[in-house]
Design a protein around this motif. Sequence first.
Motif, PDB file in Angstrom:
ATOM      1  N   MET A  87       0.799  -1.031   0.124  1.00 56.80           N
ATOM      2  CA  MET A  87      -0.049   0.234  -0.074  1.00 56.80           C
ATOM      3  C   MET A  87       0.856   1.190   0.167  1.00 56.80           C
ATOM      4  SD  MET A  87      -3.283   1.047   2.260  1.00 56.80           S
ATOM      5  CE  MET A  87      -3.076  -0.427   3.134  1.00 56.80           C
ATOM      6  N   LEU A  88       0.826   2.067  -0.968  1.00 55.93           N
ATOM      7  CA  LEU A  88       1.389   3.198  -1.057  1.00 55.93           C
ATOM      8  C   LEU A  88       1.021   4.439  -0.059  1.00 55.93           C
ATOM      9  CD1 LEU A  88       3.788   4.733  -2.674  1.00 55.93           C
ATOM     10  CD2 LEU A  88       2.043   5.427  -4.295  1.00 55.93           C
ATOM     11  N   ILE A  89      -0.496   4.899  -0.090  1.00 53.42           N
ATOM     12  CA  ILE A  89      -0.700   5.891   0.942  1.00 53.42           C
ATOM     13  C   ILE A  89      -1.396   5.005   2.033  1.00 53.42           C
ATOM     14  CG2 ILE A  89      -2.278   7.490   1.087  1.00 53.42           C
ATOM     15  CD1 ILE A  89      -2.298   8.176  -1.640  1.00 53.42           C
ATOM     16  N   GLU A  90      -0.844   5.303   3.311  1.00 54.53           N
ATOM     17  CA  GLU A  90      -1.426   4.763   4.394  1.00 54.53           C
ATOM     18  C   GLU A  90      -2.229   5.797   5.209  1.00 54.53           C
ATOM     19  OE1 GLU A  90       0.832   1.712   6.468  1.00 54.53           O
ATOM     20  OE2 GLU A  90       2.083   1.470   4.834  1.00 54.53           O
ATOM     21  N   ASN A  91      -1.383   7.062   5.149  1.00 60.11           N
ATOM     22  CA  ASN A  91      -1.744   8.101   6.097  1.00 60.11           C
ATOM     23  C   ASN A  91      -2.118   9.642   5.308  1.00 60.11           C
ATOM     24  OD1 ASN A  91      -2.315   6.466   8.654  1.00 60.11           O
ATOM     25  ND2 ASN A  91      -0.011   6.470   8.520  1.00 60.11           N
ATOM     26  N   TYR A  92      -2.856  10.523   5.974  1.00 65.98           N
ATOM     27  CA  TYR A  92      -2.825  11.702   5.374  1.00 65.98           C
ATOM     28  C   TYR A  92      -3.413  12.725   6.254  1.00 65.98           C
ATOM     29  CZ  TYR A  92      -7.453  10.337   3.552  1.00 65.98           C
ATOM     30  OH  TYR A  92      -8.572   9.718   3.379  1.00 65.98           O
ATOM     31  N   ASP A  93      -3.366  13.831   6.178  1.00 68.31           N
ATOM     32  CA  ASP A  93      -4.267  15.005   6.918  1.00 68.31           C
ATOM     33  C   ASP A  93      -4.904  15.548   5.982  1.00 68.31           C
ATOM     34  OD1 ASP A  93      -2.787  14.502   9.566  1.00 68.31           O
ATOM     35  OD2 ASP A  93      -1.108  15.716   8.754  1.00 68.31           O
ATOM     36  N   LEU A  94      -6.368  15.651   6.401  1.00 70.30           N
ATOM     37  CA  LEU A  94      -6.961  16.503   5.203  1.00 70.30           C
ATOM     38  C   LEU A  94      -7.704  17.964   5.820  1.00 70.30           C
ATOM     39  CD1 LEU A  94      -9.106  16.180   2.949  1.00 70.30           C
ATOM     40  CD2 LEU A  94     -10.890  15.244   4.463  1.00 70.30           C
ATOM     41  N   ARG A  95      -7.318  18.707   5.034  1.00 72.30           N
ATOM     42  CA  ARG A  95      -7.917  20.288   5.359  1.00 72.30           C
ATOM     43  C   ARG A  95      -8.730  20.585   4.012  1.00 72.30           C
ATOM     44  NH1 ARG A  95      -4.778  23.731   2.247  1.00 72.30           N
ATOM     45  NH2 ARG A  95      -2.851  22.927   1.943  1.00 72.30           N
ATOM     46  N   LEU A  96      -9.912  21.394   4.517  1.00 71.41           N
ATOM     47  CA  LEU A  96     -10.722  22.197   3.575  1.00 71.41           C
ATOM     48  C   LEU A  96     -10.479  23.645   3.670  1.00 71.41           C
ATOM     49  CD1 LEU A  96     -12.161  19.117   3.645  1.00 71.41           C
ATOM     50  CD2 LEU A  96     -14.390  20.656   3.599  1.00 71.41           C
ATOM     51  N   GLU A  97     -10.817  24.101   2.308  1.00 74.44           N
ATOM     52  CA  GLU A  97     -10.604  25.517   1.939  1.00 74.44           C
ATOM     53  C   GLU A  97     -11.766  26.051   0.926  1.00 74.44           C
ATOM     54  OE1 GLU A  97      -6.699  26.821   0.660  1.00 74.44           O
ATOM     55  OE2 GLU A  97      -5.739  25.942   2.493  1.00 74.44           O
ATOM     56  N   ALA A 108     -19.970  28.365  -1.615  1.00 73.46           N
ATOM     57  CA  ALA A 108     -20.661  27.183  -0.791  1.00 73.46           C
ATOM     58  C   ALA A 108     -20.021  25.804  -1.149  1.00 73.46           C
ATOM     59  CB  ALA A 108     -22.233  27.208  -1.282  1.00 73.46           C
ATOM     60  N   ARG A 109     -18.967  25.868  -2.002  1.00 67.06           N
ATOM     61  CA  ARG A 109     -18.292  24.667  -2.451  1.00 67.06           C
ATOM     62  C   ARG A 109     -16.807  24.645  -1.897  1.00 67.06           C
ATOM     63  NH1 ARG A 109     -21.575  21.214  -4.059  1.00 67.06           N
ATOM     64  NH2 ARG A 109     -20.021  20.020  -5.526  1.00 67.06           N
ATOM     65  N   TRP A 110     -16.334  23.658  -1.492  1.00 64.73           N
ATOM     66  CA  TRP A 110     -15.124  23.681  -1.087  1.00 64.73           C
ATOM     67  C   TRP A 110     -13.920  22.905  -1.821  1.00 64.73           C
ATOM     68  CZ3 TRP A 110     -14.339  25.929   3.702  1.00 64.73           C
ATOM     69  CH2 TRP A 110     -15.550  26.562   4.140  1.00 64.73           C
ATOM     70  N   SER A 111     -12.783  23.154  -1.411  1.00 63.85           N
ATOM     71  CA  SER A 111     -11.587  22.338  -1.895  1.00 63.85           C
ATOM     72  C   SER A 111     -11.043  21.628  -0.720  1.00 63.85           C
ATOM     73  CB  SER A 111     -10.577  23.209  -2.493  1.00 63.85           C
ATOM     74  OG  SER A 111     -10.921  24.026  -3.686  1.00 63.85           O
ATOM     75  N   ALA A 112     -10.603  20.485  -0.913  1.00 67.80           N
ATOM     76  CA  ALA A 112      -9.702  19.518  -0.064  1.00 67.80           C
ATOM     77  C   ALA A 112      -8.477  19.197  -0.462  1.00 67.80           C
ATOM     78  CB  ALA A 112     -10.530  18.356   0.255  1.00 67.80           C
ATOM     79  N   PHE A 113      -7.673  19.290   0.685  1.00 70.39           N
ATOM     80  CA  PHE A 113      -6.357  18.836   0.373  1.00 70.39           C
ATOM     81  C   PHE A 113      -5.684  18.036   1.334  1.00 70.39           C
ATOM     82  CE2 PHE A 113      -7.193  23.420  -0.770  1.00 70.39           C
ATOM     83  CZ  PHE A 113      -6.536  23.297  -1.969  1.00 70.39           C
ATOM     84  N   ALA A 114      -5.515  16.764   0.533  1.00 70.90           N
ATOM     85  CA  ALA A 114      -4.988  15.621   1.559  1.00 70.90           C
ATOM     86  C   ALA A 114      -3.320  15.732   1.619  1.00 70.90           C
ATOM     87  CB  ALA A 114      -5.512  14.295   1.017  1.00 70.90           C
ATOM     88  N   GLU A 115      -2.772  16.241   2.538  1.00 73.79           N
ATOM     89  CA  GLU A 115      -1.382  16.229   2.806  1.00 73.79           C
ATOM     90  C   GLU A 115      -0.975  14.556   2.941  1.00 73.79           C
ATOM     91  OE1 GLU A 115      -0.019  18.889   1.729  1.00 73.79           O
ATOM     92  OE2 GLU A 115      -1.668  20.268   1.810  1.00 73.79           O
ATOM     93  N   LEU A 116      -0.201  14.084   2.177  1.00 72.53           N
ATOM     94  CA  LEU A 116       0.310  12.721   2.394  1.00 72.53           C
ATOM     95  C   LEU A 116       1.452  12.604   3.207  1.00 72.53           C
ATOM     96  CD1 LEU A 116      -0.341  11.846  -1.284  1.00 72.53           C
ATOM     97  CD2 LEU A 116      -2.183  11.667   0.563  1.00 72.53           C
ATOM     98  N   THR A 117       1.463  11.643   3.871  1.00 68.45           N
ATOM     99  CA  THR A 117       3.000  11.370   4.330  1.00 68.45           C
ATOM    100  C   THR A 117       3.710  10.515   3.459  1.00 68.45           C
ATOM    101  OG1 THR A 117       1.888   9.205   5.455  1.00 68.45           O
ATOM    102  CG2 THR A 117       1.885  11.128   6.856  1.00 68.45           C
ATOM    103  N   HIS A 161     -17.703  15.590   5.124  1.00 69.39           N
ATOM    104  CA  HIS A 161     -18.125  14.389   4.712  1.00 69.39           C
ATOM    105  C   HIS A 161     -17.895  14.030   3.323  1.00 69.39           C
ATOM    106  CE1 HIS A 161     -20.369  10.867   5.255  1.00 69.39           C
ATOM    107  NE2 HIS A 161     -20.947  11.122   4.078  1.00 69.39           N
ATOM    108  N   GLU A 162     -18.481  14.806   2.390  1.00 67.62           N
ATOM    109  CA  GLU A 162     -18.126  14.570   0.872  1.00 67.62           C
ATOM    110  C   GLU A 162     -16.376  14.458   0.550  1.00 67.62           C
ATOM    111  OE1 GLU A 162     -20.063  15.488  -3.326  1.00 67.62           O
ATOM    112  OE2 GLU A 162     -19.474  17.349  -2.100  1.00 67.62           O
ATOM    113  N   ALA A 163     -16.109  15.645   1.276  1.00 66.64           N
ATOM    114  CA  ALA A 163     -14.522  15.449   0.922  1.00 66.64           C
ATOM    115  C   ALA A 163     -13.634  14.289   1.454  1.00 66.64           C
ATOM    116  CB  ALA A 163     -13.865  16.862   1.770  1.00 66.64           C
ATOM    117  N   GLU A 164     -13.978  13.908   2.782  1.00 60.14           N
ATOM    118  CA  GLU A 164     -13.573  12.375   3.410  1.00 60.14           C
ATOM    119  C   GLU A 164     -13.710  11.312   2.305  1.00 60.14           C
ATOM    120  OE1 GLU A 164     -15.351  12.440   7.121  1.00 60.14           O
ATOM    121  OE2 GLU A 164     -13.584  13.855   7.967  1.00 60.14           O
ATOM    122  N   ALA A 165     -15.014  11.310   1.798  1.00 57.22           N
ATOM    123  CA  ALA A 165     -15.466  10.260   0.867  1.00 57.22           C
ATOM    124  C   ALA A 165     -14.470  10.346  -0.318  1.00 57.22           C
ATOM    125  CB  ALA A 165     -16.866  10.139   0.671  1.00 57.22           C
ATOM    126  N   VAL A 166     -14.560  11.346  -0.991  1.00 62.33           N
ATOM    127  CA  VAL A 166     -13.834  11.664  -2.326  1.00 62.33           C
ATOM    128  C   VAL A 166     -12.476  11.269  -2.045  1.00 62.33           C
ATOM    129  CG1 VAL A 166     -13.346  13.096  -4.255  1.00 62.33           C
ATOM    130  CG2 VAL A 166     -15.511  13.086  -3.347  1.00 62.33           C
TER     131      VAL A 166
END
Length: 182
Positions: A1-11, A20-29, A80-85
Amino acid sequence: MLIENYDLRLESPRCEPGSARWSAFAELTEDISAVLPYLNSSLQGARYEPRAGVLTWRTGGRSISFRGRQIAVSSLEDRHEAEAVVRQMTQLVNRIWEERDRIQPSSVRREPPKALEVYKLLPRSNCKACGEPTCLTFATKLSIGAARIKDCQPLYLAENASKLALLREMLASASLGAQEGE
């Protein structure tokens, strides 16, 4: 498995403060740069910039960017949608990485067709059947993978058969063939 962990932030998108729409950034370890050529081979309509180390893909009305240590997703409703996508995208990356022995990696940079080239192959009747106000608007969306050929019903008339064939070929060479939706 290449990606195991990440931190998620929304902006809120910088170009649309208060949106009303957001952008998500998954910062990968983990650094996923090595999977980008495999994603480029596997994702229909992906745009890979090898020198910049970024692959961008449009799907489901969203733009998704893969970088060495980040996955960015636009046009999300909430956390919730950010986490799922983001979970779907990390699973996609991990699956492609697991299957890399069966995938021919590609660093080819595919050029999207120019909207005007697409427009020339449309019936240019501005009938609005596709849901767009003009054929040029439809052509612009088609050229970036945000519309589907099947939405232009006049293209399927017998007199447009050669244009339809050329349009399919043009979009397939840009790896946008899946936009047909047939």
